[in-house]
Design a protein around this motif. Structure first.
Motif, PDB file in Angstrom:
ATOM      1  N   GLU A 110      19.940   6.076   2.041  1.00 21.49           N
ATOM      2  CA  GLU A 110      20.853   5.120   1.384  1.00 21.49           C
ATOM      3  C   GLU A 110      20.583   3.689   1.844  1.00 21.49           C
ATOM      4  N   VAL A 111      20.304   3.526   3.135  1.00 19.40           N
ATOM      5  CA  VAL A 111      20.019   2.170   3.644  1.00 19.40           C
ATOM      6  C   VAL A 111      18.776   1.609   2.930  1.00 19.40           C
ATOM      7  N   LEU A 112      17.755   2.435   2.812  1.00 22.70           N
ATOM      8  CA  LEU A 112      16.537   1.962   2.155  1.00 22.70           C
ATOM      9  C   LEU A 112      16.819   1.632   0.684  1.00 22.70           C
ATOM     10  N   HIS A 154      18.545  -1.677   0.100  1.00 26.23           N
ATOM     11  CA  HIS A 154      17.579  -2.785   0.233  1.00 26.23           C
ATOM     12  C   HIS A 154      16.721  -2.910  -1.018  1.00 26.23           C
ATOM     13  N   HIS A 155      16.295  -1.770  -1.559  1.00 24.97           N
ATOM     14  CA  HIS A 155      15.380  -1.816  -2.704  1.00 24.97           C
ATOM     15  C   HIS A 155      16.009  -2.504  -3.902  1.00 24.97           C
ATOM     16  N   LYS A 156      17.334  -2.338  -4.048  1.00 27.32           N
ATOM     17  CA  LYS A 156      18.002  -3.024  -5.175  1.00 27.32           C
ATOM     18  C   LYS A 156      17.793  -4.530  -5.062  1.00 27.32           C
ATOM     19  N   ALA A 157      17.975  -5.056  -3.853  1.00 27.91           N
ATOM     20  CA  ALA A 157      17.786  -6.501  -3.655  1.00 27.91           C
ATOM     21  C   ALA A 157      16.312  -6.877  -3.799  1.00 27.91           C
ATOM     22  N   PHE A 158      15.418  -6.054  -3.224  1.00 27.51           N
ATOM     23  CA  PHE A 158      13.983  -6.369  -3.300  1.00 27.51           C
ATOM     24  C   PHE A 158      13.520  -6.453  -4.748  1.00 27.51           C
ATOM     25  N   ASP A 159      13.990  -5.528  -5.601  1.00 27.28           N
ATOM     26  CA  ASP A 159      13.545  -5.527  -6.995  1.00 27.28           C
ATOM     27  C   ASP A 159      13.973  -6.813  -7.701  1.00 27.28           C
ATOM     28  N   ARG A 160      15.199  -7.245  -7.428  1.00 29.86           N
ATOM     29  CA  ARG A 160      15.658  -8.504  -8.038  1.00 29.86           C
ATOM     30  C   ARG A 160      14.816  -9.679  -7.533  1.00 29.86           C
TER      31      ARG A 160
END
Ligand code: GCB
Length: 592
Positions: free
Chosen positions: A522-524, A527-533
């Motif tokens: 879940e932590v990863l 983060h991925h949601k923000a990284f994709d944006r």
């Protein structure tokens, strides 16, 4: 004493001979508090296998994890010894002894003569021992190693008195076990009297080539330089040691998700007047260019989005030592995840691994051993500069190495950090103009004083772990906001070089709870949601999970037999997070 460089990778060919000294050596340890008893009593003049506490030690290996707890925790001197027959015919040339890595401080004796000393682990060094060998007879090799860390070593550390005279305790500021001993191969090199000692090759995406070769000795009158492609076709020739040239329309070296990691070979021959061969070396290299804009790293002019991890080159039992089985497993797993890069956190990795990165197309950030510098001084700065020089000299010809990381998580909010790093960055830039420089930061954009010196900003951040543990809902906004601030303030590529959470293998909970595999996933994901944006907005140059696999640390209340932020267990089996990362990275294809 300074680092004693060995710059050229070891090669065996029609002129050069190599003898592996990898097997069991005689091993004796001094008491932890001996302060150089063995040196004082000149153990290098004695057959140490006759000592009452003599045993054997495999090379290469750390000496720590082979069973004995006092050896695991040993701080101070240990001694290695063996004897070698060196044939008479070898006296025609020069003989070197080469250590790929000895941690931390090493003194080397051949037949009772001290031939040199080296400070610092993780980099190769060699000594010319021609004068000290009796050819045609047995020679004794003795190596004394001291693993004590201090405020002038890299990494820094200190030693904790325990109140018990026989016990001292090592404390590093870094988060990994201070494995010690002869950690990589030891070899004898039999070279001709006149030979090549160093080489630099620069080859860019336009096909421009420039090279230099350093030679010791004068007994040659001609030079032959030939560049061949992977099929052996000759693409370029020269008769100069140092030269420049061009290969028309070269096949470029690409990271594995962008194209083929195409390698050329440069062969350099030294010839006598009559045309006989004196020395020859062959080096693989690639044509490629690394540039950067205000937000992106470009590989051969195309955006390179780095997806990978921080790692450790360490394993069960062997500790931080070279092992071709474990290396192959690691790099196969790197490919299995679909990653295109990793960082050699927190020290230069083995030379064998650098060659494999070149062949497999895995891009790497090469990091020095300067992890967690807390105390700035002239002496640590000088040693750090030596270490940067040696790292760049060792790895500069590898196309996979695309950035130099001068340090990991120094105390970079202290005002002394700036005058400390200014000359380091300047030095690295003067030694290599073809790669960006970074320092991996722990401090934030408001207080950091080093970021402004860097070409690419790498930072480590643990939202959902060290900050706000349990608050999964905050992660996306926290990391998005922080990256936006870095990007706005410094207008250069930003790479998140560490993020993650502990997961004890096999520990499960639903709903997710800290230390379970579900929580790590879940932590990863958050983060991925923000990284994709951020990636869509061209505000992120790459993402690296901490860490590839679980690894050993010192004993600590926050570490359950080591650090468990791995995607893989220490035995290199996948946790749930490894599958998540595989799904994410496997789609990282850049179209041409
Ligand atoms: C960091 C360090 C790394 C540690 C990691 C952790 O920031 O760079 O060496 O292992 O955090 O897990 O705490």
């Amino acid at each position: 004493s300074p680092l004693s460089l060995a710059i050229l990778p070891v090669q065996e060919n029609e002129i050069r001979e190599v003898r592996q000294l990898n097997d069991l050596w005689t091993f004796v340890r001094e008491p932890s508090n001996s302060i150089g008893y063995g040196l004082k009593h000149e153990w290098f003049r004695q057959d140490i296998s006759t000592f009452h506490n003599a045993t054997v030690m495999p090379v290469p290996s750390a000496f720590n994890d082979l069973q004995d707890s006092s050896l695991r925790d040993h701080v101070g001197w240990v001694w290695y010894q063996r004897s070698e027959f060196i044939p008479s015919r070898m006296s025609k040339g020069r003989t070197y002894i080469r250590f790929d890595s000895a941690n931390y401080y090493a003194k080397v004796f051949i037949n009772t003569i001290e031939t040199g000393a080296n400070t610092g682990g993780h980099l190769p060094f060699e000594f010319d021992i021609t004068q000290h060998i009796v050819y045609g007879q047995k020679s004794t090799i003795t190596v004394a190693i001291n693993n004590t860390l201090s405020l002038t070593t890299l990494p820094q550390g200190d030693v904790k008195p325990t109140g018990y005279p026989d016990h001292i305790y090592q404390r590093g500021f870094m988060d990994f076990f201070p494995y010690s001993g002869l950690l990589r191969s030891v070899r004898l090199l039999f070279l001709p009297k006149t030979h090549i000692t160093g080489q630099s090759i620069i080859a860019d995406a336009e096909g421009s080539l420039s090279f230099t070769n350093d030679v010791i000795g004068t007994g040659f009158s001609k030079v032959e330089v030939i560049v061949t492609d992977a099929d052996g076709e000759i693409e370029y020739t020269s008769s100069a040691l140092n030269g420049t040239g061009k290969v028309a329309k070269p096949e470029l070296w690409w990271p594995r998700n962008m194209g083929k990691p195409y390698l050329y070979t440069i062969t350099v021959r030294l010839l006598s007047d009559s045309g006989s061969l004196i020395d020859v070396i062959r080096t693989k290299f690639g044509f490629r260019s690394i540039t950067w804009t205000k937000s992106e790293i470009l590989w051969n002019g195309r955006p390179f989005y780095c997806q990978g991890f921080g790692m450790h080159e360490e394993y069960d039992v062997r500790g931080r030592s070279f092992d071709s089985v474990m290396m192959t497993r690691d790099l196969n797993l790197v490919e299995w995840t679909g990653a295109n890069c990793y960082r050699t956190s927190h020290y230069p990795y083995s030379e064998e691994r650098m060659e494999e990165n070149d062949r497999r197309g895995i891009a790497v950030i090469v990091e020095t051993a300067a992890v967690a510098i807390r105390h700035y001084s002239d002496s640590i700065q000088n040693h750090h500069m030596d270490f940067i020089r040696a790292t760049i000299d060792r790895d500069r010809n590898h196309p996979s190495a695309f950035m130099w990381s001068l340090a990991n998580e120094p105390s970079s909010s202290l005002h002394e950090a700036k005058p400390y790093f200014v000359p380091l960055v300047k030095l690295a830039k003067s030694l290599d103009t073809t790669r960006p420089i970074t320092v991996v930061l722990a401090s934030g954009p408001a207080t950091d004083v080093v970021a402004d010196l860097l070409d690419v900003i790498c930072f480590n951040r643990y939202y959902g772990w060290y900050s706000n543990i349990g608050m999964l809902f905050k992660i996306e906004a926290d990391i998005y906001n922080e990256i936006s601030i870095w990007n706005k303030k410094f207008a250069r590529p930003i790479l998140i070089s560490e993020y993650g959470a502990e997961a004890i293998p096999g520990m499960h909970r639903d709903p997710p709870f800290a230390f379970t595999e579900e929580y790590q996933v879940e932590v990863l994901k958050e983060h991925h949601k923000a990284f994709d944006r951020l990636r869509n907005e061209k505000r992120l140059a790459g993402e690296m999970v901490w860490v590839f696999a679980d690894f050993m640390t010192l004993q600590d209340t926050t570490r359950v037999v080591g650090n468990h932020k791995g995607l893989f267990t220490r035995q290199r089996e996948p946790k749930m997070s490894a599958h998540l990362i595989r799904q994410r990275y496997s789609t990282n294809k850049t179209r041409h």
